[in-house]
Design a protein around this motif. Structure first.
Motif, PDB file in Angstrom:
ATOM      1  N   ASP A 192     -18.490  82.637 145.385  1.00  0.00           N
ATOM      2  CA  ASP A 192     -19.169  82.541 144.090  1.00  0.00           C
ATOM      3  C   ASP A 192     -19.280  81.086 143.649  1.00  0.00           C
ATOM      4  OD1 ASP A 192     -19.399  85.335 143.816  1.00  0.00           O
ATOM      5  OD2 ASP A 192     -17.449  85.492 142.819  1.00  0.00           O
ATOM      6  N   LEU A 193     -18.172  80.362 143.758  1.00  0.00           N
ATOM      7  CA  LEU A 193     -18.151  78.967 143.334  1.00  0.00           C
ATOM      8  C   LEU A 193     -19.087  78.118 144.192  1.00  0.00           C
ATOM      9  CD1 LEU A 193     -14.301  78.522 142.759  1.00  0.00           C
ATOM     10  CD2 LEU A 193     -16.075  78.884 141.035  1.00  0.00           C
ATOM     11  N   THR A 194     -19.130  78.412 145.484  1.00  0.00           N
ATOM     12  CA  THR A 194     -20.020  77.667 146.384  1.00  0.00           C
ATOM     13  C   THR A 194     -21.477  77.903 146.030  1.00  0.00           C
ATOM     14  OG1 THR A 194     -18.425  77.759 148.213  1.00  0.00           O
ATOM     15  CG2 THR A 194     -20.740  77.371 148.792  1.00  0.00           C
ATOM     16  N   ARG A 195     -21.829  79.141 145.717  1.00  0.00           N
ATOM     17  CA  ARG A 195     -23.219  79.462 145.356  1.00  0.00           C
ATOM     18  C   ARG A 195     -23.613  78.788 144.043  1.00  0.00           C
ATOM     19  NH1 ARG A 195     -25.909  83.575 147.955  1.00  0.00           N
ATOM     20  NH2 ARG A 195     -24.750  84.648 149.594  1.00  0.00           N
ATOM     21  N   VAL A 196     -22.698  78.733 143.093  1.00  0.00           N
ATOM     22  CA  VAL A 196     -22.967  78.035 141.837  1.00  0.00           C
ATOM     23  C   VAL A 196     -23.199  76.552 142.114  1.00  0.00           C
ATOM     24  CG1 VAL A 196     -21.928  77.243 139.671  1.00  0.00           C
ATOM     25  CG2 VAL A 196     -21.779  79.655 140.319  1.00  0.00           C
ATOM     26  N   ASP A 197     -22.342  75.955 142.925  1.00  0.00           N
ATOM     27  CA  ASP A 197     -22.476  74.530 143.251  1.00  0.00           C
ATOM     28  C   ASP A 197     -23.811  74.242 143.929  1.00  0.00           C
ATOM     29  OD1 ASP A 197     -20.048  73.836 142.146  1.00  0.00           O
ATOM     30  OD2 ASP A 197     -18.950  73.954 144.046  1.00  0.00           O
ATOM     31  N   LEU A 198     -24.230  75.133 144.819  1.00  0.00           N
ATOM     32  CA  LEU A 198     -25.502  74.935 145.527  1.00  0.00           C
ATOM     33  C   LEU A 198     -26.676  74.978 144.554  1.00  0.00           C
ATOM     34  CD1 LEU A 198     -24.925  77.075 148.757  1.00  0.00           C
ATOM     35  CD2 LEU A 198     -25.158  74.578 148.631  1.00  0.00           C
ATOM     36  N   LEU A 199     -26.637  75.929 143.610  1.00  0.00           N
ATOM     37  CA  LEU A 199     -27.716  76.022 142.627  1.00  0.00           C
ATOM     38  C   LEU A 199     -27.746  74.777 141.744  1.00  0.00           C
ATOM     39  CD1 LEU A 199     -29.958  77.396 141.040  1.00  0.00           C
ATOM     40  CD2 LEU A 199     -28.222  78.738 139.828  1.00  0.00           C
ATOM     41  N   LEU A 200     -26.589  74.334 141.302  1.00  0.00           N
ATOM     42  CA  LEU A 200     -26.524  73.152 140.449  1.00  0.00           C
ATOM     43  C   LEU A 200     -27.014  71.909 141.191  1.00  0.00           C
ATOM     44  CD1 LEU A 200     -23.109  73.677 138.592  1.00  0.00           C
ATOM     45  CD2 LEU A 200     -25.411  74.209 137.781  1.00  0.00           C
ATOM     46  N   GLU A 201     -26.605  71.770 142.430  1.00  0.00           N
ATOM     47  CA  GLU A 201     -27.029  70.611 143.204  1.00  0.00           C
ATOM     48  C   GLU A 201     -28.534  70.632 143.458  1.00  0.00           C
ATOM     49  OE1 GLU A 201     -27.005  67.051 144.993  1.00  0.00           O
ATOM     50  OE2 GLU A 201     -25.321  67.996 143.953  1.00  0.00           O
ATOM     51  N   ASP A 202     -29.065  71.810 143.735  1.00  0.00           N
ATOM     52  CA  ASP A 202     -30.494  71.945 143.999  1.00  0.00           C
ATOM     53  C   ASP A 202     -31.333  71.615 142.770  1.00  0.00           C
ATOM     54  OD1 ASP A 202     -32.755  72.814 145.720  1.00  0.00           O
ATOM     55  OD2 ASP A 202     -32.916  74.445 144.255  1.00  0.00           O
ATOM     56  N   SER A 203     -30.770  71.793 141.592  1.00  0.00           N
ATOM     57  CA  SER A 203     -31.512  71.589 140.345  1.00  0.00           C
ATOM     58  C   SER A 203     -31.219  70.255 139.679  1.00  0.00           C
ATOM     59  CB  SER A 203     -31.189  72.720 139.361  1.00  0.00           C
ATOM     60  OG  SER A 203     -31.480  73.987 139.911  1.00  0.00           O
ATOM     61  N   LYS A 204     -30.263  69.503 140.208  1.00  0.00           N
ATOM     62  CA  LYS A 204     -29.811  68.285 139.544  1.00  0.00           C
ATOM     63  C   LYS A 204     -30.940  67.283 139.317  1.00  0.00           C
ATOM     64  CE  LYS A 204     -26.206  64.747 139.650  1.00  0.00           C
ATOM     65  NZ  LYS A 204     -27.109  63.619 139.407  1.00  0.00           N
ATOM     66  N   GLU A 205     -31.760  67.058 140.308  1.00  0.00           N
ATOM     67  CA  GLU A 205     -32.839  66.084 140.175  1.00  0.00           C
ATOM     68  C   GLU A 205     -33.808  66.483 139.062  1.00  0.00           C
ATOM     69  OE1 GLU A 205     -36.288  63.831 142.875  1.00  0.00           O
ATOM     70  OE2 GLU A 205     -34.952  65.321 143.781  1.00  0.00           O
ATOM     71  N   ALA A 206     -34.090  67.800 138.964  1.00  0.00           N
ATOM     72  CA  ALA A 206     -35.014  68.278 137.921  1.00  0.00           C
ATOM     73  C   ALA A 206     -34.458  67.977 136.529  1.00  0.00           C
ATOM     74  CB  ALA A 206     -35.256  69.776 138.085  1.00  0.00           C
ATOM     75  N   PHE A 207     -33.145  68.081 136.360  1.00  0.00           N
ATOM     76  CA  PHE A 207     -32.538  67.768 135.068  1.00  0.00           C
ATOM     77  C   PHE A 207     -32.465  66.264 134.848  1.00  0.00           C
ATOM     78  CE2 PHE A 207     -30.989  72.173 135.168  1.00  0.00           C
ATOM     79  CZ  PHE A 207     -31.223  72.536 133.849  1.00  0.00           C
ATOM     80  N   ASP A 208     -32.104  65.525 135.889  1.00  0.00           N
ATOM     81  CA  ASP A 208     -32.014  64.071 135.744  1.00  0.00           C
ATOM     82  C   ASP A 208     -33.368  63.464 135.401  1.00  0.00           C
ATOM     83  OD1 ASP A 208     -29.312  64.074 136.251  1.00  0.00           O
ATOM     84  OD2 ASP A 208     -29.509  63.554 138.373  1.00  0.00           O
ATOM     85  N   ASP A 209     -34.441  64.085 135.898  1.00  0.00           N
ATOM     86  CA  ASP A 209     -35.788  63.574 135.638  1.00  0.00           C
ATOM     87  C   ASP A 209     -36.349  64.024 134.300  1.00  0.00           C
ATOM     88  OD1 ASP A 209     -35.778  62.300 138.074  1.00  0.00           O
ATOM     89  OD2 ASP A 209     -36.968  63.806 139.115  1.00  0.00           O
ATOM     90  N   PHE A 210     -35.710  65.019 133.676  1.00  0.00           N
ATOM     91  CA  PHE A 210     -36.203  65.538 132.397  1.00  0.00           C
ATOM     92  C   PHE A 210     -35.815  64.574 131.284  1.00  0.00           C
ATOM     93  CE2 PHE A 210     -35.549  68.271 128.580  1.00  0.00           C
ATOM     94  CZ  PHE A 210     -36.881  68.594 128.381  1.00  0.00           C
TER      95      PHE A 210
END
Length: 336
Positions: A192-210
């Motif tokens: 569960d924790l690994t899947r959460v980390d993967l989703l967060l990492e995959d979306s990080k650039e989209a948030f950093d660019d917002f």
């Protein structure tokens, strides 16, 4: 405190007729007719008050210092900056001489909650689509209040106090904190924790660019708005309760209503809300990444709360990641 998760509640205790009349007299609001606790009250803080001068909502015994100051700030700014109907004028009485606690007083707005028993049996499909469209337009109007920094209101100076580090750091840390908290009441596996980390990492650039923060209500749900049939169909006739408001990514405000529609087996209404709100936006890939994280955020809170209170409404054997991904995948698929 505007973006804090609040579980405690300061109840109002016993309130008497003479106290209510003293309050009404203080603001020249007429002779008391009746008062009672509201059905959808904000954590036991609100009462419906009727006098010969009109109907009002009393909110008392603040949950934290500055609660009424921030709510007044948000209501007055929304009233000034948008076409959204909010309860104004918003009166604050800091004195504790009448009730033993300070309180705010605001007009009672017209309309019903969309999940009232009456509307559950009377709304037809066309009505529901009109309501979803009105929700989308109301949120878009709210989110037209743009600011220059991510953060929450500092009620001491009415300026925005920036989130420590960055908005991405604040949001991601918040998700991880409440996921760790959920481990006290439920099984959260390493997978569960690994899947959460993967989703967060995959979306990080989209948030950093917002880089376009706006007002975020933080708790847009059926209990916090009213609907009424207007000249052009059903519309949002009133919005209230800004205890969780802050300045961030506005699309987070869509999550609770999307979840309501998905849980009710009405994905077509969730889709309509999304299509009206985004109105042909060309940034769908970045939006998909961000909205999945906002859905994860809400699901973490809901999972932990339901497990802690033994109020699970889904298959209790489902793993956390499977349950969450059924929502994150659904919300992403609606952005076509």
């Amino acid at each position: 405190m505007t973006a804090a998760i609040i579980f405690a509640s300061n109840k109002l205790g016993a309130v008497h007729d003479d106290q209510m009349q003293l309050m009404l007299d203080k603001f020249n609001l007429g002779k008391l007719i009746s008062f009672q606790k509201t059905v959808n009250g904000a954590m036991g803080q609100t009462m419906f008050v009727s006098s010969k001068e009109g109907d009002f909502i009393l909110k008392g015994n603040p949950l934290y210092p500055g609660q009424f100051i921030e709510e007044k700030f948000f209501i007055e700014n929304i009233h000034k900056r948008t076409n959204v109907t909010v309860p104004t004028p918003y009166i604050i009485d800091d004195s504790e001489e009448i009730f033993g606690w300070s309180y705010s007083l605001m007009p009672c707005l017209q309309g019903e909650h969309m999940n009232s028993e009456h509307l559950k049996v009377t709304l037809n499909t066309a009505d529901k689509f009109e309501i979803a469209e009105s929700i989308a337009k109301t949120l878009a109007d709210l989110h037209s209040w743009k600011v220059t920094r991510f953060g929450e209101l500092d009620t001491n100076n009415l300026n925005i106090a920036a989130f420590e580090g960055s908005y991405t750091i604040w949001l991601y840390n918040r998700i991880k904190f409440w996921l760790e908290d959920a481990k006290k009441y439920s099984v959260i596996t390493d997978e569960d924790l690994t899947r959460v980390d993967l989703l967060l990492e995959d979306s990080k650039e989209a948030f950093d660019d917002f880089s376009s923060p706006s007002f975020v209500m933080g708790d847009f749900k059926p209990g916090n708005f009213l609907i009424h049939p207007g000249m052009n169909g059903w519309e949002i006739s009133g919005l209230f309760d800004f205890t969780n408001s802050y300045f961030g990514d506005p699309i987070s405000d869509l999550i609770k209503m999307i979840t309501v529609y998905l849980d009710n087996g009405e994905p077509e209404l969730a889709s309509h809300l999304i299509q009206v709100y985004f109105n042909g936006s060309e940034e769908k890939e970045a939006i998909k990444k961000r909205i999945k994280v906002h859905m994860l955020h809400q699901r973490v809170l809901d999972w932990g709360c339901a497990k802690a209170m033994n109020m699970v409404t889904w298959d209790n054997e489902l793993s956390f990641s499977y349950w969450v991904e059924s929502y994150t995948d659904s919300v992403a698929s609606l952005l076509v």
